[in-house]
Design a protein around this motif. Structure first.
Motif, mmCIF file in Angstrom:
data_model
loop_
_atom_site.group_PDB
_atom_site.id
_atom_site.type_symbol
_atom_site.label_atom_id
_atom_site.label_comp_id
_atom_site.label_asym_id
_atom_site.label_seq_id
_atom_site.Cartn_x
_atom_site.Cartn_y
_atom_site.Cartn_z
ATOM 1 N N ARG A 1 24.147 -7.274 28.453
ATOM 2 C CA ARG A 1 25.600 -7.361 28.366
ATOM 3 C C ARG A 1 26.028 -8.795 28.035
ATOM 4 N NH1 ARG A 1 26.558 -5.007 32.649
ATOM 5 N NH2 ARG A 1 26.686 -6.783 34.078
ATOM 6 N N GLU A 2 25.416 -9.774 28.683
ATOM 7 C CA GLU A 2 25.776 -11.169 28.430
ATOM 8 C C GLU A 2 25.240 -11.658 27.097
ATOM 9 O OE1 GLU A 2 27.776 -13.060 30.064
ATOM 10 O OE2 GLU A 2 28.162 -11.557 31.598
ATOM 11 N N ILE A 3 24.023 -11.240 26.764
ATOM 12 C CA ILE A 3 23.380 -11.779 25.574
ATOM 13 C C ILE A 3 24.038 -11.280 24.296
ATOM 14 C CG2 ILE A 3 21.192 -11.760 24.294
ATOM 15 C CD1 ILE A 3 19.830 -11.733 27.069
ATOM 16 N N GLN A 4 24.677 -10.134 24.340
ATOM 17 C CA GLN A 4 25.322 -9.646 23.114
ATOM 18 C C GLN A 4 26.324 -10.666 22.586
ATOM 19 O OE1 GLN A 4 24.195 -7.014 21.473
ATOM 20 N NE2 GLN A 4 22.700 -6.978 23.134
ATOM 21 N N GLY A 5 27.102 -11.264 23.472
ATOM 22 C CA GLY A 5 28.037 -12.289 23.025
ATOM 23 C C GLY A 5 27.338 -13.571 22.641
ATOM 24 N N LEU A 6 26.298 -13.935 23.379
ATOM 25 C CA LEU A 6 25.570 -15.161 23.097
ATOM 26 C C LEU A 6 24.850 -15.091 21.759
ATOM 27 C CD1 LEU A 6 24.587 -17.908 24.138
ATOM 28 C CD2 LEU A 6 22.712 -16.705 25.271
ATOM 29 N N SER A 7 24.247 -13.958 21.456
ATOM 30 C CA SER A 7 23.462 -13.837 20.234
ATOM 31 C C SER A 7 24.333 -13.943 18.989
ATOM 32 C CB SER A 7 22.700 -12.511 20.224
ATOM 33 O OG SER A 7 23.595 -11.416 20.220
ATOM 34 N N ALA A 8 25.618 -13.703 19.117
ATOM 35 C CA ALA A 8 26.512 -13.799 17.961
ATOM 36 C C ALA A 8 26.630 -15.230 17.444
ATOM 37 C CB ALA A 8 27.893 -13.269 18.323
ATOM 38 N N HIS A 9 26.240 -16.212 18.260
ATOM 39 C CA HIS A 9 26.327 -17.607 17.835
ATOM 40 C C HIS A 9 25.166 -18.008 16.924
ATOM 41 C CE1 HIS A 9 29.634 -18.091 20.465
ATOM 42 N NE2 HIS A 9 28.947 -18.143 21.586
ATOM 43 N N PHE A 10 24.158 -17.148 16.773
ATOM 44 C CA PHE A 10 22.948 -17.528 16.066
ATOM 45 C C PHE A 10 22.649 -16.602 14.890
ATOM 46 C CE2 PHE A 10 22.371 -18.986 20.417
ATOM 47 C CZ PHE A 10 21.923 -20.286 20.243
ATOM 48 N N ARG A 11 22.089 -17.179 13.859
ATOM 49 C CA ARG A 11 21.460 -16.403 12.788
ATOM 50 C C ARG A 11 19.965 -16.339 13.101
ATOM 51 N NH1 ARG A 11 20.343 -18.353 6.510
ATOM 52 N NH2 ARG A 11 18.771 -16.754 6.070
ATOM 53 N N PRO A 12 19.415 -15.175 13.464
ATOM 54 C CA PRO A 12 17.987 -15.089 13.779
ATOM 55 C C PRO A 12 17.128 -15.363 12.548
ATOM 56 C CG PRO A 12 19.176 -13.201 14.653
ATOM 57 C CD PRO A 12 20.107 -13.903 13.702
ATOM 58 N N LEU A 13 16.070 -16.141 12.735
ATOM 59 C CA LEU A 13 15.156 -16.485 11.654
ATOM 60 C C LEU A 13 13.739 -16.235 12.157
ATOM 61 C CD1 LEU A 13 14.879 -17.738 8.802
ATOM 62 C CD2 LEU A 13 14.739 -19.967 9.912
#
Length: 365
Positions: A214-226
């Motif tokens: 639940r928390e990480i969904q918002g956090l992951s939006a800050h990153f482009r995964p590579l």
């Protein structure tokens, strides 16, 4: 560095080996801030010193993407005739609305993620006080030392924040780091991070996974995964780590190498429980080699996680490890290696094995 840690029990080398178990450093907050730079092992790394595996095209692609990232921040290679895309401008509100404010290097241990992250830090054209590099643990420790608001103020003027070994070990840290990064993104700080797990998968295999996700969904939006594929370079084409030595050999090295430490492994594990992990780096100040007798499997997960932090600090400082007892690949139980922290444990095994290999010259010299 503006201040240093005070150490108890750190005698001069002519009085014999150092005992890590006698060291209880007190680390002032300003030292924690001053040390947010790449560790000594990565002082001289650059994009052009990274050697991509020709069988892993994702590694070459990672260099290209991060070079463009650095160019957008004011670093990296010169823009070509068509102009290089400027991803991150110092326009906080507009930039935050435009999309991700960072890159997230995902891959297994030993594929060179930290090398690339440190290369990005070096390539970004900003004075050291306007760019920060630290592990996830160091970042949470900084918040603990300064307080949340002061940490936000301290880092908000930065152009870039690099977070190595991004880990979310409990829901409290999840909320803390998510809130901190959100505030920094609003202030216009670009982010770069490494981890062994994609942002949306960090909570899998651990307690309270629903809370993590639940928390990480918002956090992951800050990153482009590579994604960076490949095998552990520390073992790529290299000899196997040396077998553990006899106690007498370990003690001989400890007494013959200036700045060496000598500790009984179970005693050291017990001492780590009395020292906050944020102080493990200071505990290793001035240590040129770590000599351990009686290495044995760690008894529980809390102890194992503390050992992981110590292994990271030793690896950062390129401190060779000479040990007797069990080999390092027997440190963690099968249950631990199948659990939610397995990637931390595999990283620790990988790094300790590399440091054990480095110690061969001390034993044979």
């Amino acid at each position: 560095m503006s201040s240093t840690a005070s150490l108890s029990g750190a005698g001069p080398s002519d009085q014999g080996p150092i005992a890590l178990t006698s060291r209880a450093p007190q680390v002032p907050a300003d030292r924690l801030v001053a040390e947010l730079v790449p560790p000594p092992r990565f002082d001289s790394v650059r994009f052009d010193t990274y050697l991509p595996d020709p069988n892993q095209p994702s590694q070459t692609e990672a260099v290209r993407v991060l070079d463009a990232f650095a160019a957008g921040l004011g670093g990296g290679a010169a823009a070509d005739g068509a102009g290089r895309r400027r991803w991150f401008r110092r326009e906080p509100k507009a930039a935050a609305a435009a999309g991700p404010r960072g890159v997230y290097l995902d891959g297994g241990y030993g594929v060179g993620k930290t090398h690339l992250l440190a290369s990005l830090w070096h390539a970004t054209q900003a004075p050291p006080e306007r760019k920060a590099f630290g592990t996830f643990v160091e970042l949470t420790n900084l918040v603990g030392a300064l307080g949340f608001q002061q940490t936000v103020q301290t880092l908000s003027g930065h152009r870039l924040l690099c977070i190595d070994e991004f880990e979310l070990d409990d829901p409290g840290d999840t909320v803390l780091v998510s809130s901190l990064l959100a505030r920094l993104v609003e202030a216009g700080v670009a982010l770069a991070a490494t981890s062994n797990t994609l942002p949306g998968k960090l909570g899998e295999g651990r307690f309270a996974a629903a809370d993590f996700l639940r928390e990480i969904q918002g956090l992951s939006a800050h990153f482009r995964p590579l994604r960076i594929d490949g095998e552990d370079y520390r073992h790529r084409g290299l000899p196997q780590a040396p077998d553990p030595y006899e106690d007498e050999t370990v003690k001989r090295v400890a007494h013959s190498v200036a700045g060496a430490s000598l500790d009984d492994f179970p005693g050291l594990l017990g001492h780590l429980s009395k020292v906050h992990p944020s102080r493990y780096g200071a505990m290793c100040d001035g240590v040129r080699a770590v000599c351990l007798t009686g290495v044995e499997p760690v008894p529980d997960q809390s102890t194992a996680l503390r050992l992981v932090v110590l292994a990271d600090r030793l690896y950062d400082r390129e401190v060779p490890v000479v040990a007797s007892g069990r080999p390092f690949d027997a440190l963690f139980s099968e249950e631990m290696l199948r659990g939610g922290y397995r990637k931390k444990y595999f990283r620790a095994i990988s790094r300790l094995t590399a440091l054990a290999r480095d110690s061969r010259r001390l034993v044979e010299g």
